[in-house]
Design a protein around this motif. Structure first.
Motif, PDB file in Angstrom:
ATOM      1  N   THR A  98      33.259  36.874  36.583  1.00  0.00           N
ATOM      2  CA  THR A  98      33.089  37.088  38.097  1.00  0.00           C
ATOM      3  C   THR A  98      32.226  37.971  38.041  1.00  0.00           C
ATOM      4  O   THR A  98      32.108  39.102  37.323  1.00  0.00           O
ATOM      5  CB  THR A  98      34.585  38.052  38.359  1.00  0.00           C
ATOM      6  OG1 THR A  98      35.807  36.815  38.257  1.00  0.00           O
ATOM      7  CG2 THR A  98      34.632  38.011  39.855  1.00  0.00           C
ATOM      8  N   ARG A 118      31.063  36.273  43.339  1.00  0.00           N
ATOM      9  CA  ARG A 118      31.272  34.956  42.755  1.00  0.00           C
ATOM     10  C   ARG A 118      32.185  35.012  41.582  1.00  0.00           C
ATOM     11  O   ARG A 118      32.154  35.674  40.792  1.00  0.00           O
ATOM     12  CB  ARG A 118      29.686  34.581  42.116  1.00  0.00           C
ATOM     13  CG  ARG A 118      29.487  33.154  41.675  1.00  0.00           C
ATOM     14  CD  ARG A 118      28.240  33.011  41.411  1.00  0.00           C
ATOM     15  NE  ARG A 118      27.856  31.566  40.897  1.00  0.00           N
ATOM     16  CZ  ARG A 118      27.785  31.458  39.550  1.00  0.00           C
ATOM     17  NH1 ARG A 118      27.972  32.147  38.604  1.00  0.00           N
ATOM     18  NH2 ARG A 118      27.633  29.931  39.413  1.00  0.00           N
ATOM     19  N   GLY A 119      32.983  33.921  41.801  1.00  0.00           N
ATOM     20  CA  GLY A 119      34.100  33.465  40.834  1.00  0.00           C
ATOM     21  C   GLY A 119      33.859  32.214  40.222  1.00  0.00           C
ATOM     22  O   GLY A 119      33.255  31.257  40.585  1.00  0.00           O
ATOM     23  N   ASP A 122      38.676  32.727  37.400  1.00  0.00           N
ATOM     24  CA  ASP A 122      39.462  33.796  36.470  1.00  0.00           C
ATOM     25  C   ASP A 122      40.740  33.985  36.995  1.00  0.00           C
ATOM     26  O   ASP A 122      41.034  34.709  38.235  1.00  0.00           O
ATOM     27  CB  ASP A 122      38.532  34.945  36.301  1.00  0.00           C
ATOM     28  CG  ASP A 122      39.178  35.761  35.439  1.00  0.00           C
ATOM     29  OD1 ASP A 122      40.357  35.676  34.821  1.00  0.00           O
ATOM     30  OD2 ASP A 122      38.706  36.901  35.089  1.00  0.00           O
ATOM     31  N   MET A 125      42.147  37.910  37.165  1.00  0.00           N
ATOM     32  CA  MET A 125      41.650  38.989  37.862  1.00  0.00           C
ATOM     33  C   MET A 125      42.761  39.637  38.915  1.00  0.00           C
ATOM     34  O   MET A 125      43.647  39.100  39.521  1.00  0.00           O
ATOM     35  CB  MET A 125      40.450  38.421  39.021  1.00  0.00           C
ATOM     36  CG  MET A 125      39.103  38.047  38.376  1.00  0.00           C
ATOM     37  SD  MET A 125      38.286  39.556  37.638  1.00  0.00           S
ATOM     38  CE  MET A 125      37.997  40.494  39.202  1.00  0.00           C
ATOM     39  N   TYR A 130      38.954  44.134  40.688  1.00  0.00           N
ATOM     40  CA  TYR A 130      38.183  44.101  41.848  1.00  0.00           C
ATOM     41  C   TYR A 130      37.878  45.631  42.084  1.00  0.00           C
ATOM     42  O   TYR A 130      36.722  45.898  42.344  1.00  0.00           O
ATOM     43  CB  TYR A 130      38.766  43.301  42.991  1.00  0.00           C
ATOM     44  CG  TYR A 130      38.669  42.173  42.830  1.00  0.00           C
ATOM     45  CD1 TYR A 130      37.622  41.223  43.065  1.00  0.00           C
ATOM     46  CD2 TYR A 130      40.043  41.300  42.837  1.00  0.00           C
ATOM     47  CE1 TYR A 130      37.488  39.737  42.939  1.00  0.00           C
ATOM     48  CE2 TYR A 130      39.962  40.081  42.738  1.00  0.00           C
ATOM     49  CZ  TYR A 130      38.837  39.075  42.530  1.00  0.00           C
ATOM     50  OH  TYR A 130      38.720  37.747  42.483  1.00  0.00           O
ATOM     51  N   ASP A 153      32.931  30.908  46.064  1.00  0.00           N
ATOM     52  CA  ASP A 153      33.835  29.992  45.264  1.00  0.00           C
ATOM     53  C   ASP A 153      33.596  28.559  45.062  1.00  0.00           C
ATOM     54  O   ASP A 153      34.202  27.638  44.738  1.00  0.00           O
ATOM     55  CB  ASP A 153      35.079  29.970  45.937  1.00  0.00           C
ATOM     56  CG  ASP A 153      35.309  29.345  47.334  1.00  0.00           C
ATOM     57  OD1 ASP A 153      34.016  28.509  47.701  1.00  0.00           O
ATOM     58  OD2 ASP A 153      35.979  29.305  47.728  1.00  0.00           O
ATOM     59  N   LEU A 181      37.564  31.590  42.993  1.00  0.00           N
ATOM     60  CA  LEU A 181      37.705  32.878  43.281  1.00  0.00           C
ATOM     61  C   LEU A 181      39.124  33.323  44.034  1.00  0.00           C
ATOM     62  O   LEU A 181      39.493  33.000  44.839  1.00  0.00           O
ATOM     63  CB  LEU A 181      36.758  33.506  44.643  1.00  0.00           C
ATOM     64  CG  LEU A 181      36.508  34.821  44.331  1.00  0.00           C
ATOM     65  CD1 LEU A 181      35.785  35.617  43.198  1.00  0.00           C
ATOM     66  CD2 LEU A 181      35.304  35.016  45.823  1.00  0.00           C
ATOM     67  N   SER A 304      29.445  42.665  36.375  1.00  0.00           N
ATOM     68  CA  SER A 304      30.198  41.521  35.976  1.00  0.00           C
ATOM     69  C   SER A 304      31.482  41.766  35.404  1.00  0.00           C
ATOM     70  O   SER A 304      31.588  42.892  34.560  1.00  0.00           O
ATOM     71  CB  SER A 304      29.241  40.291  35.160  1.00  0.00           C
ATOM     72  OG  SER A 304      28.920  41.030  34.268  1.00  0.00           O
TER      73      SER A 304
END
Length: 509
Positions: A98, A118-119, A122, A125, A130, A153, A181, A304
């Motif tokens: 991420t 941007r995912g 994952d 998370m 976050y 996403d 995402l 990241s």
């Protein structure tokens, strides 16, 4: 379909009779085993059900077979195929990334452009992750973003739900939407979900909170606090196409907190909302809106996060039968092989590896990775073949350890078998994947018998009505584990209905 647990009972007390002490240990030949299995599978409650079972030695010799070449709906035994294919294609060290990107020019603390989240799918998370990303953005010196917060996403497509998934499962975490995402509310990593919690209040109302706290959802609370000792009738529903959750019913005064795991509508927005709130907490002000789009070429990486490797994700995935992990892995396989993060690309990638395990893709049909789809079809013979062939892979020991283990109380050891077969010959020696849908139950894996032989087995039952197939599976598994000993078994009592969901999906195991 989603049903309540009906008639919880002690599996072993109802279905297994083990005689100890005075009963001599008698070596049993396979004829005796076959006769016992025939008797077990002839229980009156199985009339008109489709019951299939195969047992093999590790070198492929058939010990027992009943209708095992017939395709069946496998339910969550589908995850055996998905997990093996993912380890084969992605590798045990595969991680999800991420990233946060900055577009436009930077003038001191001001980003004169958009900030991108941007995912790549994952499922691990958490809100805390976050928050860490937001803290790192602030630590990089960004304090003002003149543009938008853009959620990217695009690593996967935007098809959120699988083929033939039941519409009435949609609000619940085990049927959550798939996105590149997303966020999870706990370390079971139930991606795309929140936990709605209700506790007794002091003013006659119930107190409702969410984990994680987020303004992405709206809670409508009509639940009340009832008298001490009264029934807990709390229920949580979600409006279709929205994130309005309604909590109704009553919770008794002095009662325990009641939790429900619920799927959010549109997990990309959920993840972006968590990140935006975290940015604000860390002093990063975004002047624009929250939107969606792809990171443009030339945008700079600000920070990241890498997920745990796939070898570790296998544990909550298989032990707890996590559907979203399966579907995320399918789309990740598609992206890795063909550059397309879709169900069709991922399933094609998985199918291309099956011949190396002795499976003919033309003889099975998989429409998702989790087994939620009623269109999935695979024969127990094929599952047993996979279980035998996977043993020569270098990552097999870790994969084997990720399977649920009968009777082991630790949730991340026993998994969906933690409350089954305790105190029997099968405890600790049956490592197998469970599967449950309405009218469907499956159990496939490995058993070590009293002679020290390890066998593979696969049992799949379809078209059952009103019987406890888990009890049947337990008697079969215990009998296999007893082979070479002197214990005897009783005919299974299938009178009590089984749950129509994997126990882990309701957090019941």
């Amino acid at each position: 379909m989603r049903f309540r647990l009906v008639g919880l009972f002690s599996l072993l007390g109802a279905v297994l009779l083990v005689f100890g002490g005075a009963v001599p240990v008698v070596a049993q030949d396979r004829g005796a085993l076959a006769a016992d299995l025939d008797a077990i599978l002839s229980a009156p409650g199985l009339v008109d059900a489709d019951v299939a079972l195969v047992v093999r030695t590790l070198d492929g010799e058939t010990v027992y077979s009943r209708d095992s070449n017939r395709r069946q709906q496998p339910a969550s035994n589908t995850k055996l195929v998905t997990s093996v294919a993912a380890l084969d294609i992605l590798g045990p060290d595969y991680t999800f990334e991420t990233t946060v990107h900055a577009g436009g020019r930077r003038h001191g603390p001001v980003l004169d452009g958009d900030l991108y989240l941007r995912g790549t799918g994952d499922p691990t998370m958490l809100a805390a992750d976050y928050d860490t990303l937001a803290r790192q953005v602030a630590a990089a010196g960004v304090k003002f973003v003149r543009g938008d917060l853009v959620a990217d996403d695009t690593w996967f497509d935007d098809v959120r739900l699988g083929a033939s998934w039941a519409w009435d499962d949609e609000p619940f975490s085990y049927s959550a939407q798939v996105s590149a995402l997303t966020a999870s509310p706990d370390t079971d990593y139930d991606a795309g979900s929140i936990i709605v919690r209700a506790a007794p209040g002091q003013d006659g109302k119930a107190v409702v909170t969410t984990e994680p706290p987020t303004d992405y959802v709206t809670i409508v609370n009509t639940a009340v606090t009832g008298p001490a000792g009264s029934a807990n009738t709390l229920d949580v529903s979600r409006e279709h196409g929205a994130n309005t959750f309604t909590v109704t019913g009553s919770i008794p005064a002095g009662g325990a907190v009641t939790s429900r795991w619920m799927a959010v509508w549109e997990p990309t927005g959920y993840a972006a909302a968590l990140f935006r709130a975290a940015l604000s907490r860390h002093g990063v002000r975004v002047l624009g809106r929250t939107t969606s789009g792809a990171v443009p070429a030339g945008a700079r990486v600000v920070t990241s996060r890498q997920s745990i490797p796939l070898r570790e994700l296998q544990v909550p995935f298989l032990k707890l039968s996590n559907n979203l992990h399966a579907e995320i892995l399918v789309k990740a396989m598609g992206r890795a092989v063909s550059g397309r993060g879709t169900w069709s690309a991922g399933l094609a990638a998985a199918a291309s590896r099956l011949p190396s395990y002795g499976l003919d893709p033309a003889r099975l049909s998989l429409r998702d990775g989790s087994g939620l789809s009623r269109m999935d079809q695979i024969a127990p013979d094929q599952l047993a073949t996979l279980l035998g062939a996977v043993r020569d892979r270098p990552w097999f020991p870790e994969w084997f350890a990720a399977l649920p283990v009968a009777g082991k109380a630790d949730r991340l050891v026993g998994g969906t078998l933690r409350s089954r077969m305790r105190g029997t010959a099968a405890e600790g020696v049956v490592h197998a994947k469970t599967g449950t849908l309405t009218g469907v139950s499956s159990l496939s894996g490995y058993v070590t018998n009293k002679r020290g032989e390890q066998w593979v087995f696969s049992m799949v039952t379809n078209n059952s009505i009103g019987v406890n197939l888990k009890a049947l599976e337990d008697v079969v598994a215990v009998r296999l584990a007893q082979e070479g000993g002197g214990a005897r078994i009783a005919t299974p009592d299938l009178a009590a209905e089984m749950s129509e969901l994997e126990c882990s999906w309701e957090k019941a195991c």
